[in-house]
Structure formats: structure tokens, C-alpha cells
Design a protein around this motif. Structure first.
Motif, PDB file in Angstrom:
ATOM      1  N   LYS A 100       0.810  -1.217   0.000  1.00 12.84           N
ATOM      2  CA  LYS A 100       0.000   0.000   0.000  1.00 12.84           C
ATOM      3  C   LYS A 100       0.846   1.272   0.000  1.00 12.84           C
ATOM      4  CE  LYS A 100      -3.954  -0.338   0.223  1.00 12.84           C
ATOM      5  NZ  LYS A 100      -4.995  -0.608  -0.778  1.00 12.84           N
ATOM      6  N   THR A 102       2.780   2.469   2.603  1.00 13.50           N
ATOM      7  CA  THR A 102       2.666   3.187   3.875  1.00 13.50           C
ATOM      8  C   THR A 102       3.750   2.717   4.840  1.00 13.50           C
ATOM      9  OG1 THR A 102       1.121   1.555   4.799  1.00 13.50           O
ATOM     10  CG2 THR A 102       0.168   3.423   3.596  1.00 13.50           C
ATOM     11  N   SER A 216      -8.782  -2.431  -3.718  1.00 10.86           N
ATOM     12  CA  SER A 216      -7.560  -3.203  -3.527  1.00 10.86           C
ATOM     13  C   SER A 216      -7.591  -4.457  -4.389  1.00 10.86           C
ATOM     14  CB  SER A 216      -7.412  -3.602  -2.049  1.00 10.86           C
ATOM     15  OG  SER A 216      -7.257  -2.460  -1.241  1.00 10.86           O
ATOM     16  N   VAL A 226      -6.068   4.492  -3.788  1.00 13.64           N
ATOM     17  CA  VAL A 226      -5.174   5.550  -3.321  1.00 13.64           C
ATOM     18  C   VAL A 226      -3.889   5.564  -4.146  1.00 13.64           C
ATOM     19  CG1 VAL A 226      -3.808   6.377  -1.358  1.00 13.64           C
ATOM     20  CG2 VAL A 226      -6.134   5.526  -0.990  1.00 13.64           C
ATOM     21  N   LYS A 227      -3.319   4.389  -4.380  1.00 16.72           N
ATOM     22  CA  LYS A 227      -2.092   4.310  -5.172  1.00 16.72           C
ATOM     23  C   LYS A 227      -2.374   4.586  -6.650  1.00 16.72           C
ATOM     24  CE  LYS A 227       2.268   1.993  -4.484  1.00 16.72           C
ATOM     25  NZ  LYS A 227       2.956   0.809  -3.944  1.00 16.72           N
ATOM     26  N   GLN A 232      -0.729   7.956  -1.790  1.00 13.90           N
ATOM     27  CA  GLN A 232      -0.443   7.197  -0.572  1.00 13.90           C
ATOM     28  C   GLN A 232       0.248   8.017   0.514  1.00 13.90           C
ATOM     29  OE1 GLN A 232       0.429   6.432  -3.678  1.00 13.90           O
ATOM     30  NE2 GLN A 232       2.555   5.696  -3.833  1.00 13.90           N
ATOM     31  N   GLN A 238      -5.830   4.175   5.123  1.00 16.08           N
ATOM     32  CA  GLN A 238      -6.306   3.320   4.040  1.00 16.08           C
ATOM     33  C   GLN A 238      -6.812   2.021   4.655  1.00 16.08           C
ATOM     34  OE1 GLN A 238      -3.962   2.790   0.391  1.00 16.08           O
ATOM     35  NE2 GLN A 238      -2.440   4.173   1.275  1.00 16.08           N
TER      36      GLN A 238
END
Length: 396
Positions: A100, A102, A216, A226-227, A232, A238
Motif C-alpha cells: 500500500k 505506507t 484493492s 489511493v495508489k 499514498q 487506508q
């Protein structure tokens, strides 16, 4: 002796739901939930599964799940904060965070649990939450549990969001204000306007929370909505599931290390519910490895999605404004929607009717979910059945 009040309440309300065409019958699947399923000994083309990439039946995931049972047993044995945190859970969380983009991630028992856990751990009665009116039920329940003031904004209406954010912040009533949205909306398949949401959040210092359950594995080369937008570093929280494109069970929240540290000591499902099984953790981690190494499954899913969309649209069905594999055929009337779903079933397609309260009254639909595991032949057969049933019921 059982309660007459309870029996009266249940019988009266069940009868009302059946009369309105809003009662949902559950159809048990015999065997695996793949592109072809068996219900009541009848083989059906399955267009109702969230198993976007076919990973729920993937032999690679089965193998690591079996190995995990042999090495770690069938259950975690405790809640995460006592001694239910296995090395497999930490490996999974590390892979999620890298996937993700992060600093860290925390895993939960389900996606629904994530929203119940994370929202209420961060927001309280002194705060406000700006929530898209079409957000998932788990977001709504998580917001209610937090006791924060819930301010709904019109679906993907950025002018309305900005006006309500300005009013909430400038009122001085709230310690914190969050904006929360699905990344991909599960009933219509449209994508949140995240770049604009983030811009508004930066202007008013809002906490940003994205539920990416249906994004996802689907968007952003699998890493999510988000990506997909390259945000991100600008989205605080998320959330996603491990039960849809990932093909297993569970959920997660990804974000900054201090957020994850806080959730580990303050989110109640993490503190008070036994962790996911070793097999689930290992299989989920393997699925993320597969998505990290190749986009083959996503490419196949998108090809099948475009193919089915074009087929249904050319027949004259209203498929809404979907931008993802989620492909609704919007019928409207609830009873007609259920009749339509029943006739599809009789002809060999399993496409479950979706009616109120899952969607607003008068917007009943069947929701089609083409996956990487479907063949063109399966989709061609499904389209032919949609043509036959649609003409028979006067829908096309």
C-alpha cells in the motif's frame, strides 16, 4: 416459554419484507466459489462473487494455507495483545504496508471490523465526520459507534463536500474533522474523486480515510484506489479487505506508524477478538506476493469486465456509470428485480438481486462481478441468457 412480543415482532416484520419483495433468501453453494458454482445441484455461471482475481480457489494459496495449518495449527489461540500475534501476522502486515506504500499496517478479522475499529478509535463525541451518502454500511456503523457528529455530503459532490467542510471547521465546534469515502462504491462501481477530496482535506486540515475494499487488487496495479491516484503519502488511513480480490478473509488499515501503534492499543476488535487463523494469514500474504510480482490476473479481470459491460450495454441494459468490474443492471422495481434474478438463475446465471436497504428504494439491480477466472465462453453464455430473460420480461 418464549417471548410473545419477540415472536410477534419477528413474524410481522418478516411478512412485511416478503410482501415488499425485500426478503433475501440465502443460497448455499455446494463446493468452491469459483466462476461456475453449484446450488441445489444446479451448475450456474457465477456473477455474484467478490473473488475478482480468482484467488479464492488458487492452488498456490491452498498450498501455503495447508502448510500453515501444519506448522501453526488451525487457530491463533488468543487475541493479538495477549499471545495471539503469530509471526505470520507480522509478515502479513509488513507485506500489506509495502504493497500500500505506507509506513505500517494492522490486520483485523474482517473489513467490517476494520471500520468499526479504526473510526471509533480515532474519532469521538467531540469530533465530526464528513461521510459520502453512498458509503458502505460498515462505514456508517463505524461512524455511529464513534459518537462523532455525522455530516453526510452528496455522493461525489465536491462542492457540497467543500461547503460542509468549511462550515464544520469554521464553526469551532469540533476538535477534529474527518472525511471518509469508499474508494470504489460497491453498488455502482464508480470511483471516488480522491484528488479533489485530498485537496479539500488539505485546505481544511481534515483527516482522510479511504475504504478501499473494492479497490484493492483492482486499481493501482492491484495496490488500490489511493495508489492509483498516487496519493499514498496524502491519505491518513487506508482500509481494505483480504476477502475480495485477495481471496481469503480479514481486513487491514494502513498508514503512518503512530496511527498503527494507536490502533493496536485502542481499537476494540484488535483488543478483544481472536486473530485470523494461521492459514488465512499465510494465504493472504501469498496473494499479495502474487499481485506484487505480476499484473496478469488484473489484466485478465479487466478484459473480462470490459467484455461483459459491452455485451450488456449493447443489449440495452442500464449499467450505470461503473468504472470498475462491478457491473450493475439497474432494474428499479424491487419485485421485478427479484423476478429477473430468479429467471436468470433458472436459465443458468447466478446474479443476485440487490434491493433496499442495500440500495435506495426504486433502484433495485442485479450486480455482476466478472473475474479473472471467467472464460469468454462463460461470458458469452451469460450474455445470451441476459438477452433471453430481458426480452421475456420486457426489460430490453
Amino acid at each position: 416459554m418464549t417471548s410473545s412480543k419477540l415472536n410477534g415482532f419477528l413474524n410481522e416484520n418478516l411478512e412485511e419484507l416478503r410482501g415488499l419483495g425485500l426478503y433475501n433468501d440465502i443460497d448455499p453453494v455446494q463446493g468452491a466459489n469459483g466462476p461456475i458454482i453449484t446450488i441445489n445441484d444446479k451448475k450456474l455461471i457465477n456473477l455474484s462473487s467478490n473473488n475478482y482475481l480468482g484467488l479464492a480457489t488458487d492452488d498456490r494459496l491452498k498450498e501455503v494455507a495447508i502448510d500453515a495449518v501444519q506448522s501453526h495449527g488451525v487457530g491463533a489461540g488468543a487475541v493479538r495483545t495477549i499471545n495471539g500475534t503469530l509471526d505470520l501476522h507480522l509478515q502479513l502486515e509488513d507485506k500489506i504496508a509495502k504493497f500500500k506504500g505506507t509506513e505500517a499496517a494492522i490486520s483485523y478479522q474482517s473489513g467490517f471490523n476494520c471500520n468499526m475499529a479504526a473510526i471509533s478509535a480515532v474519532m469521538d463525541k467531540n469530533d465530526a465526520i464528513l461521510s459520502d451518502e453512498l458509503n458502505h454500511a460498515s462505514i456508517i456503523d463505524g461512524c455511529r459507534l464513534s459518537r462523532a457528529k455525522i455530516i453526510r455530503f452528496n455522493h461525489s459532490d465536491m462542492e457540497d463536500l467543500r461547503a460542509k467542510a468549511k462550515e464544520a471547521v469554521e464553526s469551532g465546534q469540533y476538535n477534529k474533522v474527518m472525511v471518509i469515502t469508499d474508494g470504489v462504491f460497491s453498488m455502482d462501481g464508480d470511483v471516488a474523486r480522491l484528488p479533489e477530496i485530498v485537496k479539500i482535506a488539505e485546505e481544511f486540515d481534515l483527516i482522510t480515510y479511504v475504504d478501499d475494499a473494492h479497490g484493492s487488487g483492482v486499481l493501482g496495479k492491484g495496490a488500490g484506489t489511493v495508489k492509483h491516484f498516487g496519493l499514498q503519502d496524502k491519505v491518513d488511513m487506508q482500509m481494505g479487505t483480504l476477502s475480495k480480490a485477495i481471496g481469503v478473509i480479514g481486513g487491514y488499515v494502513a498508514g503512518k506508524q503512530n496511527l498503527i501503534d494507536w490502533l493496536k492499543v485502542r481499537s476494540r476488535p484488535f483488543l478483544f477478538s481472536t486473530a485470523v487463523s494461521p492459514a488465512d494469514a499465510a494465504a493472504s500474504a501469498k496473494a499479495i506476493d502474487i499481485l506484487t510480482e505480476s499484473t496478469d490476473l488484473q489484466n485478465r479481470m479487466w478484459e473480462n469486465s470490459d467484455y461483459l459491460k459491452q455485451g450488456l450495454k449493447s443489449l440495452g441494459y442500464d449499467i450505470g456509470k461503473s468504472e470498475t468490474p462491478i457491473t450493475p443492471c439497474i432494474i428499479g422495481d424491487e419485485k421485478l428485480t427479484q423476478q429477473f434474478s430468479k429467471r436468470l438463475y433458472e436459465e443458468g446465471v447466478y446474479a443476485k438481486s440487490i434491493v433496499f436497504p442495500t440500495v435506495p428504494k426504486g433502484t433495485g439491480r442485479v450486480r455482476n462481478m466478472p473475474t479473472a477466472a471467467h472464460t469468454k465462453e462463460m461470458l458469452d453464455d451469460a450474455i445470451k441468457i441476459y438477452e433471453k430473460v430481458g426480452k421475456e420480461l420486457g426489460l430490453i
